[in-house]
Write a protein that holds these residues in place. Structure first.
Motif, short mmCIF file in Angstrom:
data_model
loop_
_atom_site.label_atom_id
_atom_site.label_comp_id
_atom_site.label_asym_id
_atom_site.label_seq_id
_atom_site.Cartn_x
_atom_site.Cartn_y
_atom_site.Cartn_z
N GLY A 353 -3.15 -17.14 -18.36
CA GLY A 353 -3.94 -15.37 -19.24
C GLY A 353 -3.52 -14.51 -18.59
N HIS A 354 -4.36 -13.45 -18.82
CA HIS A 354 -4.06 -11.98 -18.34
C HIS A 354 -4.01 -11.70 -17.18
CE1 HIS A 354 -4.62 -7.80 -19.15
NE2 HIS A 354 -5.95 -7.95 -18.41
N ALA A 355 -4.01 -13.07 -16.39
CA ALA A 355 -3.82 -12.71 -15.10
C ALA A 355 -2.82 -12.73 -14.33
CB ALA A 355 -4.90 -13.66 -14.07
N CYS A 356 -1.85 -14.00 -15.97
CA CYS A 356 -0.05 -13.96 -14.87
C CYS A 356 0.41 -12.57 -15.15
CB CYS A 356 -0.02 -15.27 -15.95
SG CYS A 356 1.58 -15.51 -15.76
N LYS A 357 0.59 -11.75 -14.80
CA LYS A 357 1.40 -10.98 -14.48
C LYS A 357 2.14 -10.60 -12.76
CE LYS A 357 -2.37 -8.01 -14.68
NZ LYS A 357 -3.87 -6.82 -16.07
N ASP A 358 3.29 -9.43 -13.51
CA ASP A 358 3.52 -9.74 -12.41
C ASP A 358 3.20 -8.80 -11.22
OD1 ASP A 358 5.87 -10.46 -13.23
OD2 ASP A 358 7.24 -8.55 -13.33
N ARG A 359 2.26 -7.94 -11.67
CA ARG A 359 1.17 -6.51 -10.54
C ARG A 359 -0.22 -8.17 -10.15
NH1 ARG A 359 -2.89 -2.73 -13.52
NH2 ARG A 359 -4.21 -4.91 -13.79
N ASN A 360 -0.43 -8.58 -10.16
CA ASN A 360 -1.23 -9.75 -9.97
C ASN A 360 -0.32 -10.48 -8.76
OD1 ASN A 360 -3.37 -8.84 -11.44
ND2 ASN A 360 -3.92 -10.49 -12.46
N ILE A 361 0.85 -11.12 -9.39
CA ILE A 361 1.36 -12.04 -8.10
C ILE A 361 1.67 -11.20 -6.83
CG2 ILE A 361 3.80 -13.58 -8.38
CD1 ILE A 361 3.43 -13.71 -11.38
N ASP A 362 2.46 -9.72 -7.35
CA ASP A 362 2.68 -8.86 -6.00
C ASP A 362 1.85 -8.57 -5.18
OD1 ASP A 362 5.32 -8.72 -7.43
OD2 ASP A 362 4.86 -7.25 -7.79
N HIS A 363 0.34 -8.27 -6.24
CA HIS A 363 -1.23 -8.43 -5.32
C HIS A 363 -1.32 -9.97 -4.11
CE1 HIS A 363 -5.05 -6.75 -4.02
NE2 HIS A 363 -5.83 -6.93 -4.79
N CYS A 364 -0.77 -10.99 -4.96
CA CYS A 364 -1.59 -12.05 -4.23
C CYS A 364 -0.78 -12.44 -3.49
CB CYS A 364 -2.40 -13.23 -5.00
SG CYS A 364 -1.95 -14.67 -4.64
N VAL A 365 0.26 -12.45 -3.19
CA VAL A 365 1.78 -12.45 -2.50
C VAL A 365 1.09 -11.80 -1.27
CG1 VAL A 365 3.61 -12.36 -1.85
CG2 VAL A 365 2.83 -13.90 -3.53
N ALA A 366 0.83 -10.35 -1.39
CA ALA A 366 0.97 -9.10 -0.49
C ALA A 366 -0.57 -9.25 0.45
CB ALA A 366 1.40 -7.76 -0.47
N SER A 367 -1.21 -10.01 0.08
CA SER A 367 -3.21 -10.00 0.17
C SER A 367 -2.72 -11.22 0.76
CB SER A 367 -4.33 -9.72 -0.81
OG SER A 367 -3.61 -9.20 -1.58
N VAL A 368 -2.76 -12.29 1.02
CA VAL A 368 -2.20 -13.93 1.33
C VAL A 368 -1.55 -13.23 2.58
CG1 VAL A 368 -1.28 -16.17 1.93
CG2 VAL A 368 -2.58 -15.10 -0.13
N ALA A 369 -0.11 -13.04 2.96
CA ALA A 369 0.12 -12.08 4.03
C ALA A 369 -0.07 -11.68 5.08
CB ALA A 369 1.71 -12.18 3.60
N LYS A 370 -0.86 -11.09 4.65
CA LYS A 370 -1.62 -9.95 5.51
C LYS A 370 -3.01 -10.76 6.33
CE LYS A 370 -0.95 -5.33 3.38
NZ LYS A 370 -1.64 -4.84 2.47
N VAL A 371 -3.11 -11.74 4.96
CA VAL A 371 -4.57 -12.65 5.96
C VAL A 371 -4.27 -13.88 6.54
CG1 VAL A 371 -6.47 -14.13 5.05
CG2 VAL A 371 -6.54 -12.38 3.96
N ILE A 372 -3.41 -13.94 6.81
CA ILE A 372 -2.57 -15.45 7.57
C ILE A 372 -2.00 -14.98 8.78
CG2 ILE A 372 -2.34 -16.95 5.49
CD1 ILE A 372 0.85 -16.46 5.64
N ARG A 373 -1.37 -13.74 8.18
CA ARG A 373 -1.07 -13.22 9.70
C ARG A 373 -1.82 -12.66 10.38
NH1 ARG A 373 4.28 -10.00 6.44
NH2 ARG A 373 5.80 -12.02 5.97
#
Length: 373
Positions: A353-373
């Motif tokens: 729904g409302h969570a499915c938007k570019d801003r959220n996806i970019d935030h998710c990918v960038a945050s996951v990248a930082k955490v797993i590193r």
């Protein structure tokens, strides 16, 4: 004695298996003045909600309404109304929510016949066909359309066709699918279906849309035993959510939550069903590309992968609980843990729904990248 302070929640980005982010329009709708649950103005709103739900579900079923409780109560409403002691119910299990269907059947005194497939795989149509053939007196075929615990989309159209072929009713869990992928109640011949307000509808938690076909209504009306739940007895609730303009008191509806559901359904109607489905698919593809670049693999095959609920394998060497805690504490981002057989093996990332938007996806990918590193 110090009194507790007013509760002010932090602003999170909700990208787990639900609840999802709620639109400001929906939150604003909740803040409007409360009406009585039998106020003529509110009754008019109830009629509009029913019509909007019929649009979302693609049905003309007269008995279409939101149960005043979360999706689990919608599940129970379908089973307690349709299952009597001794009834045979074939239940498809390829995740945790199929298992919950079995619990409901058993508590109603029914006989649950399980069709089990591996988690992460679709329900086998051949297994279902063989089971129905072996049990010609089956009353219901029950399955989960979008299995939230795994991210698998089951073939709802084909499963409902098998139910019709073997002369039993179909019960469909659409909690995670409604608003995110195609749900076609009349086109597929669904007899009973339930969903939830907090997933792809991006409404607040606490409501469960349900719909019953004329055939299912006839079964409910012809029961030999009373429905075991007074609150969920459709024979009683129909007096409150029944004919347009006529209402008999059954319970005090969650008025402001229904304002929110009306607004969320109105937003879906404005966007259009097919546009909403395409938006979720585009979001999924963007998320896939971002996580794939990090070396993160998806747990479900592409051909039956849900766009709105993405199960991904936790990278080797990454501590599951610690990573999710860091995402929440450092980036205000919530993703989901694995359940059951997949606990500790996958993360569940929601694009609902409302969570499915570019801003959220970019935030998710960038945050996951930082955490797993």
């Amino acid at each position: 004695m110090t009194l507790p302070a007013t509760f002010i929640p932090p602003e999170r980005t909700l990208m787990g298996p639900g609840p999802s982010d709620v639109s400001p329009r929906v939150l604003n709708a909740m803040a409007r003045p409360t009406l009585g649950h039998l106020d003529p103005v509110f009754i008019d709103l109830m009629d509009e909600i029913k019509g909007l739900l019929q649009y979302a579900l693609q049905t003309k079923n007269a008995l279409t309404m939101p149960v005043s409780a979360p999706g689990s109560a919608g599940m129970e409403a379908c089973f307690v109304n349709l299952v009597e002691p001794g009834d045979k119910v074939v239940v498809c299990i390829n995740g945790i929510f199929g298992q919950r269907m079995v619990e409901n059947v058993t508590r109603c005194g029914g006989q649950a016949i399980k069709v089990e497939d591996p988690w992460g795989q679709q329900t086998s149509l051949q297994k279902v066909k063989d089971t129905l053939k072996a049990h010609p007196d089956t009353k219901l075929l029950a399955f989960v359309h979008a299995e939230t615990s795994t991210g698998v989309r089951n073939d709802a159209a084909s499963l409902c066709a098998l139910a019709r072929q073997y002369k039993c009713l179909s019960v469909v869990d659409a909690v995670t699918s409604l608003g995110g992928i195609e749900v076609d109640v009349d086109g597929w011949g669904v007899d009973a279906i339930y969903s939830g307000s907090q997933k792809c509808l991006s409404c607040v938690p606490g409501l469960s849309p349900v719909s019953f076909s004329p055939a299912a209504v006839a079964v409910i009306q012809q029961r030999k035993t009373p429905v075991q739940s007074w609150f969920l007895d459709m024979n009683l609730i129909v007096g409150y959510w029944g004919e347009s303009g006529k209402r008999a008191y059954h319970h005090t509806a969650p008025v402001n939550s229904l304002y929110a559901l009306h607004e969320s359904l109105l937003m879906l109607r404005e966007e259009g069903l097919e546009n909403a489905w395409q938006r979720h698919q585009r979001g999924h593809e963007k998320l896939y590309n971002g996580l794939d670049a990090l070396g993160i693999e998806f747990a479900v095959a592409k051909e039956f992968r849900l766009p709105q609920l993405n199960s991904v394998f936790i990278p080797e060497g990454v501590d599951d609980a610690k990573a999710r805690r860091l995402l929440l504490e450092s980036f205000n981002l919530e993703i989901g843990a694995g359940l059951g057989e997949l606990a500790g093996k996958v993360w569940r990332i929601g694009l609902m729904g409302h969570a499915c938007k570019d801003r959220n996806i970019d935030h998710c990918v960038a945050s996951v990248a930082k955490v797993i590193r």
